[in-house]
Design an enzyme around this catalytic site. Structure first.
Site, short mmCIF file in Angstrom:
data_model
loop_
_atom_site.label_atom_id
_atom_site.label_comp_id
_atom_site.label_asym_id
_atom_site.label_seq_id
_atom_site.Cartn_x
_atom_site.Cartn_y
_atom_site.Cartn_z
N ARG A 1 48.00 37.64 39.15
CA ARG A 1 46.58 37.97 39.01
C ARG A 1 45.77 36.84 39.63
O ARG A 1 46.29 35.83 40.03
CB ARG A 1 46.18 38.27 37.56
CG ARG A 1 46.85 37.58 36.43
CD ARG A 1 46.63 36.08 36.36
NE ARG A 1 45.21 35.75 36.43
CZ ARG A 1 44.73 34.61 36.84
NH1 ARG A 1 45.52 33.64 37.26
NH2 ARG A 1 43.44 34.39 36.87
N GLY A 2 44.44 37.10 39.67
CA GLY A 2 43.58 36.15 40.40
C GLY A 2 43.35 36.73 41.79
O GLY A 2 44.30 37.17 42.46
N ALA A 3 42.08 36.75 42.22
CA ALA A 3 41.73 37.51 43.44
C ALA A 3 42.55 37.13 44.68
O ALA A 3 43.17 38.00 45.31
CB ALA A 3 40.23 37.36 43.69
N ARG B 1 44.06 47.41 41.35
CA ARG B 1 42.95 46.70 40.73
C ARG B 1 41.73 46.82 41.65
O ARG B 1 41.79 46.37 42.79
CB ARG B 1 43.31 45.24 40.46
CG ARG B 1 44.52 45.10 39.51
CD ARG B 1 44.60 43.74 38.88
NE ARG B 1 43.56 43.53 37.90
CZ ARG B 1 43.23 42.34 37.39
NH1 ARG B 1 43.89 41.27 37.80
NH2 ARG B 1 42.27 42.23 36.50
N GLN C 1 43.40 33.93 29.85
CA GLN C 1 43.80 33.24 31.09
C GLN C 1 43.42 31.76 31.06
O GLN C 1 44.05 30.94 31.73
CB GLN C 1 43.13 33.90 32.31
CG GLN C 1 43.71 35.25 32.70
CD GLN C 1 42.96 36.40 32.06
OE1 GLN C 1 42.38 36.26 30.97
NE2 GLN C 1 42.98 37.56 32.69
N ASP D 1 35.76 37.16 42.01
CA ASP D 1 36.61 38.28 42.44
C ASP D 1 35.99 39.06 43.59
O ASP D 1 36.68 39.69 44.38
CB ASP D 1 36.92 39.21 41.27
CG ASP D 1 37.91 38.52 40.34
OD1 ASP D 1 37.47 37.75 39.47
OD2 ASP D 1 39.12 38.72 40.55
N ASN E 1 33.08 38.15 38.45
CA ASN E 1 34.18 37.27 38.03
C ASN E 1 34.56 37.68 36.61
O ASN E 1 33.95 38.57 36.00
CB ASN E 1 33.76 35.80 38.10
CG ASN E 1 34.96 34.87 37.93
OD1 ASN E 1 35.96 35.01 38.61
ND2 ASN E 1 34.87 33.92 37.01
N LYS E 2 35.57 37.04 36.09
CA LYS E 2 36.12 37.39 34.78
C LYS E 2 35.02 37.57 33.73
O LYS E 2 34.08 36.78 33.66
CB LYS E 2 37.11 36.29 34.36
CG LYS E 2 37.73 36.45 33.00
CD LYS E 2 38.37 37.80 32.76
CE LYS E 2 39.46 38.11 33.78
NZ LYS E 2 39.89 39.53 33.74
O1 MRU Z 1 41.93 39.61 35.62
P1 MRU Z 1 42.28 38.38 36.41
O2 MRU Z 1 43.06 37.38 35.64
O3 MRU Z 1 42.91 38.73 37.73
O4 MRU Z 1 40.86 37.73 36.73
C1 MRU Z 1 40.83 36.56 37.53
C2 MRU Z 1 39.48 35.99 37.66
O5 MRU Z 1 38.49 36.54 37.24
C3 MRU Z 1 39.38 34.72 38.45
O6 MRU Z 1 38.35 33.92 37.96
C4 MRU Z 1 39.06 35.08 39.90
O7 MRU Z 1 40.05 35.96 40.40
C5 MRU Z 1 38.95 33.91 40.77
S1 MRU Z 1 40.54 33.26 41.08
C6 MRU Z 1 40.60 32.15 42.25
#
Ligand code: MRU
Length: 348
Positions: free
Chosen positions: A49-51, A90, A195, A236, A246-247
Site C-alpha cells: 500500500r501507499g501510492a 484501488r 498505518q 495519494d 491523502n489518508k
Molecule cells: O490506504 P493506504 O495505506 O494505501 O494509504 C496511504 C496513504 O494515504 C499515504 O499517505 C499516501 O499513499 C502517501 S505514501 C507516500
C-alpha cells in the site's frame, strides 16, 4: 540511515515480491505474487500500500500479466485484462493508474512486438528507479525547510513501505535525522488500519529514530500545545488546483495546523499529480469495508448491524497547505500556476 533499506516491492524471478505489510510490526514476511489475481488481492488487502508503491507493484503486475498470458492471438487482450484487474483494485492513488497508462503504451508500441514481457519489465524497473531518485530529492528539498531541533508530525505511512525509496514525507524525516535537524518525530496512529503505529513507527524505530505514537484525536491538542514545528504528510492524488487526497484524517490535521499557526506540508513525486482532475471534489475516494471500523484484531468494537462510514481518504483543500515538496523543488501557492508549470512525469 543506520540500517539496510526496506525492499517494499521488487521483481523476483517470475514473481512480484512484496513485503507483506499486513504482518507488520509483528513479523517481516515476503509474499511472492505469481499471478495477476494474487497481486490484485495483495493490493486490495493492503499487503502492499501507499501510492507510489502500488504504482510500482502494478507496473510489475503488467509484466506478470505478459508472462502468464496465453500466447497467440488473445495475448494482448489477456495482458490488457490483467492490467484492468489491477487498475480496479484501488481508485484514489493516481500512481496506480498512471503506471498502468505507461505500461499500456509499452504494450501497444509496435517496436516492442515479440518482446513485450521484457519491455514491460524494463519499464517497471524504470518506474521504480524514478521513484527511488524522487524520494532522495524530496528528502533533500523537504529538509531545506527545517532548522536544527525541528519537531515534526506525520500521518499514515509515507515512508519506505509506501514507495520504492525512503518515502515521501518520511524521506524528509530521514534526511533531517541524518543532518542532525530532527529533535522529535510524532506519528499519528491512523485509524482504522493503524498505518502510523504499525508501519511508520516500525520504520522509524528500525532506522534508530525515536518516535512518539499518538491517537489521531490527540493531534490537534499536541499542535496547539506548541510541541510541533511542522506537519509533513504524503499524498495519494494531487489535483490541478493543489487540493490533496491523502489518508483519512489528513484534512482535520491540516485544519488543526492552520489553527495552531504551524505549517502543513505535503510531500509527493510528480507521479502523484493528476493533470486530468481539476480539484479535490473530482477525486474518487475509495470506500472500504465497514468491518475495518467495527472490529479490531478480530474483536468486535461496535454492535452488529451498525452502519459505517469508512472512506479511506479525505481531501485537504489547497488553502491549508503551505507547500508541496516534489523532486523538482517546493511548490508554493498559488498552486494552480505552480502545478501547471511542472514538467510531465513518466506515465503522464
Ligand atoms: O490506504 P493506504 O495505506 O494505501 O494509504 C496511504 C496513504 O494515504 C499515504 O499517505 C499516501 O499513499 C502517501 S505514501 C507516500
Amino acid at each position: 540511515m543506520g540500517c539496510d533499506p526496506v525492499e517494499t516491492v521488487r521483481w523476483a524471478s517470475g514473481a512480484v515480491r512484496i513485503l507483506d505489510q499486513r504482518a507488520l510490526p509483528g513479523s517481516v514476511e515476503y509474499l511472492d505474487c505469481r499471478t495477476v489475481g494474487e497481486l490484485a488481492h495483495a493490493i486490495r488487502t493492503l499487503a502492499v500500500r501507499g501510492a507510489p508503491a502500488i504504482g510500482i507493484a502494478a507496473a510489475y503486475g503488467a509484466a506478470l500479466a505478459a508472462l502468464t498470458a496465453s500466447p497467440g492471438p488473445g495475448f494482448t487482450g489477456g495482458v490488457e485484462a490483467g492490467m484492468d484487474l489491477l487498475e480496479a483494485t484501488r481508485p484514489t492513488a493516481v500512481n496506480l493508474s498512471r503506471a498502468l497508462t505507461s505500461q499500456r503504451a509499452v504494450l501497444r508500441d509496435p517496436g516492442n512486438s515479440g518482446m513485450i514481457f521484457e519491455a514491460l519489465l524494463a519499464n517497471a524497473e524504470s518506474i521504480l528507479a524514478a521513484d527511488l531518485e524522487a524520494s532522495r530529492l524530496m528528502g533533500r528539498h523537504g529538509a531545506s525547510l527545517l532548522h536544527p531541533g525541528s519537531r515534526l508530525l506525520t500521518h499514515c505511512n509515507a515512508g519506505a513501505l509506501a514507495t520504492g525509496g525512503l518515502g515521501t514525507a518520511l524521506a524528509v524525516f530521514y534526511e533531517a535525522w541524518d543532518r542532525g535537524l530532527l529533535a522529535s518525530a510524532f506519528a499519528d496512529e491512523t485509524r482504522p488500519l493503524l498505518q502510523g503505529s504499525r508501519l511508520t513507527a516500525w520504520e522509524l524505530a528500525r532506522a534508530g529514530i525515536p518516535v512518539t505514537v499518538l491517537p489521531d484525536s490527540a493531534a490537534a491538542g499536541l499542535l496547539a500545545s506548541g510541541a510541533v514545528d511542522a506537519v509533513f504528510t504524503g499524498a495519494d492524488r494531487i489535483a490541478c488546483n493543489g487540493d490533496v487526497a491523502n489518508k483519512l484524517g489528513t484534512y482535520p490535521l491540516a485544519l488543526a495546523a492552520r489553527e495552531a499557526g504551524i505549517p502543513f506540508y505535503v510531500v509527493a513525486p510528480l507521479s502523484t499529480f493528476d493533470p486530468w482532475t481539476p480539484d479535490g471534489p473530482a477525486i474518487p475516494i475509495e470506500q472500504r469495508d465497514g468491518g475495518e471500523v467495527t472490529s479490531m484484531g478480530g474483536c468486535r468494537t461496535a454492535p452488529a448491524g451498525v452502519s459505517v462510514y469508512n472512506p479511506a481518504f479525505d481531501v485537504t483543500p489547497h488553502e491549508l497547505i503551505a507547500g508541496i515538496v516534489t523532486e523538482r523543488g517546493i511548490l508554493r501557492p498559488p498552486f494552480d500556476a505552480a502545478i501547471a508549470a511542472l514538467p510531465q512525469s513518466p506515465g503522464r
